[in-house]
Structure formats: C-alpha cells, structure tokens
Design a protein around this motif. Structure first.
Motif, mmCIF file in Angstrom:
data_model
loop_
_atom_site.group_PDB
_atom_site.id
_atom_site.type_symbol
_atom_site.label_atom_id
_atom_site.label_comp_id
_atom_site.label_asym_id
_atom_site.label_seq_id
_atom_site.Cartn_x
_atom_site.Cartn_y
_atom_site.Cartn_z
ATOM 1 N N THR A 63 -12.873 -19.583 13.198
ATOM 2 C CA THR A 63 -13.953 -19.094 13.930
ATOM 3 C C THR A 63 -14.721 -18.245 13.147
ATOM 4 O OG1 THR A 63 -12.638 -17.608 15.039
ATOM 5 C CG2 THR A 63 -12.777 -19.691 16.079
ATOM 6 N N ARG A 64 -14.640 -18.297 11.930
ATOM 7 C CA ARG A 64 -15.716 -17.492 11.285
ATOM 8 C C ARG A 64 -17.084 -17.796 11.240
ATOM 9 N NH1 ARG A 64 -11.980 -15.124 6.868
ATOM 10 N NH2 ARG A 64 -10.633 -14.213 7.936
ATOM 11 N N ASP A 97 -3.653 -19.781 18.899
ATOM 12 C CA ASP A 97 -5.168 -19.625 19.087
ATOM 13 C C ASP A 97 -5.597 -21.184 19.208
ATOM 14 O OD1 ASP A 97 -5.708 -17.476 16.458
ATOM 15 O OD2 ASP A 97 -4.991 -17.166 18.391
ATOM 16 N N ASN A 116 -4.111 -18.361 23.398
ATOM 17 C CA ASN A 116 -5.123 -17.271 23.044
ATOM 18 C C ASN A 116 -6.327 -18.087 22.960
ATOM 19 O OD1 ASN A 116 -6.496 -14.994 22.304
ATOM 20 N ND2 ASN A 116 -5.848 -15.498 19.979
ATOM 21 N N CYS A 138 -4.688 -15.559 27.307
ATOM 22 C CA CYS A 138 -5.876 -14.367 26.886
ATOM 23 C C CYS A 138 -7.279 -15.281 26.856
ATOM 24 C CB CYS A 138 -5.409 -13.935 25.435
ATOM 25 S SG CYS A 138 -6.703 -12.680 24.999
ATOM 26 N N MET A 140 -10.859 -14.755 26.180
ATOM 27 C CA MET A 140 -11.894 -13.943 25.359
ATOM 28 C C MET A 140 -13.200 -14.272 25.314
ATOM 29 S SD MET A 140 -12.122 -13.495 21.134
ATOM 30 C CE MET A 140 -13.415 -14.495 21.123
ATOM 31 N N ASP A 186 -10.024 -10.154 27.079
ATOM 32 C CA ASP A 186 -10.461 -9.732 25.547
ATOM 33 C C ASP A 186 -11.957 -9.564 25.421
ATOM 34 O OD1 ASP A 186 -9.094 -10.450 22.401
ATOM 35 O OD2 ASP A 186 -11.204 -9.578 22.825
ATOM 36 N N PHE A 191 -17.637 -11.661 18.296
ATOM 37 C CA PHE A 191 -17.829 -13.045 18.554
ATOM 38 C C PHE A 191 -19.353 -12.887 19.473
ATOM 39 C CE2 PHE A 191 -14.608 -15.582 17.538
ATOM 40 C CZ PHE A 191 -13.704 -14.781 17.291
ATOM 41 N N LEU A 216 -6.485 -7.266 25.497
ATOM 42 C CA LEU A 216 -6.089 -7.526 24.062
ATOM 43 C C LEU A 216 -7.387 -7.302 23.277
ATOM 44 C CD1 LEU A 216 -4.126 -10.670 22.877
ATOM 45 C CD2 LEU A 216 -6.069 -9.719 21.531
ATOM 46 N N GLY A 218 -9.037 -7.410 19.390
ATOM 47 C CA GLY A 218 -8.864 -8.087 17.908
ATOM 48 C C GLY A 218 -10.112 -7.579 17.139
ATOM 49 N N SER A 220 -9.321 -6.188 13.898
ATOM 50 C CA SER A 220 -8.700 -6.226 12.579
ATOM 51 C C SER A 220 -9.628 -6.530 11.346
ATOM 52 C CB SER A 220 -7.340 -6.555 12.361
ATOM 53 O OG SER A 220 -6.980 -6.330 11.027
ATOM 54 N N ARG A 221 -10.124 -5.600 10.336
ATOM 55 C CA ARG A 221 -10.737 -5.954 9.276
ATOM 56 C C ARG A 221 -12.270 -6.620 9.572
ATOM 57 N NH1 ARG A 221 -6.061 -8.509 5.400
ATOM 58 N NH2 ARG A 221 -4.412 -6.994 5.636
ATOM 59 N N LYS A 222 -12.444 -6.660 10.944
ATOM 60 C CA LYS A 222 -13.723 -7.241 10.955
ATOM 61 C C LYS A 222 -14.900 -6.603 10.567
ATOM 62 C CE LYS A 222 -12.232 -10.130 14.801
ATOM 63 N NZ LYS A 222 -12.297 -10.359 16.477
ATOM 64 N N VAL A 233 -13.704 -6.353 2.923
ATOM 65 C CA VAL A 233 -12.679 -6.606 3.884
ATOM 66 C C VAL A 233 -11.381 -6.114 3.641
ATOM 67 C CG1 VAL A 233 -12.313 -8.972 2.877
ATOM 68 C CG2 VAL A 233 -11.682 -8.841 5.325
ATOM 69 N N ARG A 256 -4.367 -7.219 17.998
ATOM 70 C CA ARG A 256 -4.338 -8.405 17.076
ATOM 71 C C ARG A 256 -4.788 -8.166 15.650
ATOM 72 N NH1 ARG A 256 -7.540 -12.067 14.944
ATOM 73 N NH2 ARG A 256 -6.948 -14.205 14.353
ATOM 74 N N HIS A 258 -3.667 -7.599 11.077
ATOM 75 C CA HIS A 258 -3.347 -8.152 9.800
ATOM 76 C C HIS A 258 -2.279 -7.184 9.256
ATOM 77 C CE1 HIS A 258 -7.436 -9.644 10.157
ATOM 78 N NE2 HIS A 258 -7.083 -10.730 9.428
#
Ligand SMILES: Cn1c(SCC(=O)Nc2ccccc2)nc2c(=O)[nH]c(N)nc21
Length: 277
Positions: A63-64, A97, A116, A138, A140, A186, A191, A216, A218, A220-222, A233, A256, A258
C-alpha cells in the motif's frame, strides 16, 4: 486483564503486544533466490516468534504511495500458502492484511486470528465477509487511495476527523453484525497524513482509547520518522521505538513493527514499570 479472542488464541490487551511484519509481496524477497519465498517467510516468522512477537502480520498487497494495485488472485496466491504454512508449523496468531472479501473468507477458514484492513471494510462485500468470519478486525483510517493519498492531505481537525470516520465504521460494523468487542482502531499513520498530522495523531492516541477500543499503531520505519530525523528507511529503528514508546504511554497496546526484539524488550520494561503501584 482485558482478554480479546484472536481465533483459537487470546491476548491480554492490558499488556503491550508486538505484531511482527511479514512482507510476502515478491519484491520483498531480494535474497538472491537462495530460499523459496515460502522458506524465507517461514524463516522470518520463526525468528520473530523467537524474539517475542504475539502476532505475525501477513500482507499480499503493497500500500506504498504509488504502488500498483494487486489482483484478488495475486493476493490469494501470496497470502494463503504462507498463512497455511505458518499455522501448520507454529502456534502463533496470524493477522492478514487485506481489504478483499474473498481473502477475508479464505483466511478465516485457514485459521487467521485477525483481519487487518487498511480500508476499514469499505470494499463491497468486506463487511459481510468480516461478519461471517467471526474474527477481530482492525479498522484503520486511510484518507483517499495509496496512489494519491500523500498529495497535500488536509483535515479541519485531524483527530476529530479520523475518530469520526472510525466511529462511523464502528456503527456500520455493528449494524452488519460485527460486535464492537471484536474491533480494534488504528489512526493509520502515514495513510493520507502530513508529518504534522501523524505527530498530532500519535500525541492523541489516548483519544481513541477513550472511545472504548484497543488501539493498534503502525509507525515502523515510516516516512514520518525519516522526516523528523532525516534518516533513510534502514536507519529508523530508534526513531520508531521512540514513537512506539510514546504511543504506549498514551494507551496503544498493539505495535506493528519490523524489528521485533528491540520492541519486545522496550515494552517489557515499560509495562513492568507502569504496572508498579
Ligand atoms: C498493512 N499496514 C501498513 S503497510 C504500510 C507500511 O508499513 N509502510 C512503510 C513501511 C516501511 C517504510 C515506509 C513505509 N501500515 C499499517 C498501519 O499503520 N496499521 C495497520 N493496521 N496496518 C498497516
């Protein structure tokens, strides 16, 4: 104790839990093909379980921003074999997901413990599939679509807008027979949000908790970590841990990530200290 059922297992969500990210989009296995992608997925899964993950998150759709949409059969072919293989070998909750009704249905049949959905069951048929699946979901928040969501996102009040949206989805879920007690919220960091929007949402994590739901996160590394620290990243672990620590102090309980081991150890200390009277 606040137990939530995740398929055949349950988690005490008064404690923090780490959801380890397992990417099964083919481009994520650039290991030179030494292992099959399934072997590689199982190896990653075993590592994350040993490091203390409570949940493994399996997603077949990237979903990038700018990612090409995936077909239903591609999603099924990527997710289901991995879900089946993990369930055969490990005793762990698997989160899938997906926004796709058929994937929700098949995943539930194969033993998924959590759905998710980055689109909060908006896709045609997703609500009915989720209601029948009898799994936690979940929900979001995403503003717009992955292809364009980062082009000048704008809100009158990001916390109010995001929570109003999520509550509207809760109402729709309840009407479709998805009990509120099965729902996790979430805010959807990254997003359809600017850096400022993401920081405000994280700062107000408690708002979603006070609505009566587990939260929840999320992050991570965003990109927001990269925006704050100006780091690529692969150097965003410490910033990610800081963001998750802040969200924990504000009531988030599922993270959530990595990097499972660092977060399991960080959250072990945070939860032990927070519980000391
Ligand atoms: C599937 N999924 C994703 S994928 C996006 C991602 O990780 N991008 C990304 C990862 C690493 C670097 C840059 C971007 N993010 C969430 C989330 O924040 N919450 C929930 N519930 N599900 C989620």
């Amino acid at each position: 104790m606040s137990l939530m059922l995740f398929g055949d297992k349950s988690l005490d969500l008064s404690l923090p839990h780490v959801m380890g990210i397992l990417n099964v989009t083919p481009d994520s296995f650039s290991d030179g093909g030494s292992f099959s992608s399934l072997d590689s997925a199982l190896f990653q899964t075993q590592k994350m379980i040993r490091e203390g993950a409570s949940i493994i998150d399996v997603g077949g759709e990237s979903t990038r921003p700018g990612a090409t949409p995936v077909t239903m059969s591609q999603e099924l072919d990527r997710v289901l074999p991995v879900l089946e293989a993990i369930k055969e070998r490990f005793d762990i909750i698997v989160s899938v997901d997906t926004s796709t009704p058929e994937v929700i249905r098949e995943s539930a049949t194969l033993g998924a413990g959590l759905i998710n959905d980055v689109r909060a069951l908006e896709r045609a048929g997703a609500l009915e599939a989720a209601a029948q699946a009898d799994l936690p979901i979940c929900l979001m928040h995403m503003k717009g679509v992955p292809q364009t969501m980062q082009v000048k996102p704008d809100y009158s009040s990001v916390v109010a807008d995001v929570s109003d949206y999520l509550m509207s989805r809760v109402v729709v879920c309840e009407a479709a027979g998805v009990e509120r007690s099965r729902l996790i919220l979430d805010p959807g960091i990254g997003f359809g949000k600017s850096l400022e929007h993401n920081l405000v949402l994280l700062s107000h994590t408690e708002h979603f908790k006070r609505l009566g739901f587990d939260v929840l996160i999320g992050v991570s590394r965003k990109t927001m970590i990269g925006d704050v620290l100006n780091l690529p990243v692969d150097q965003r672990l410490y910033g990610t841990m800081g963001a998750n620590a802040a969200a924990y102090t504000k009531g988030a309980r599922i993270f959530r990530v990595h990097d499972v081991k660092p977060h399991v150890e960080m959250l072990e200390l945070m939860s032990r200290i927070e519980r000391e009277v």
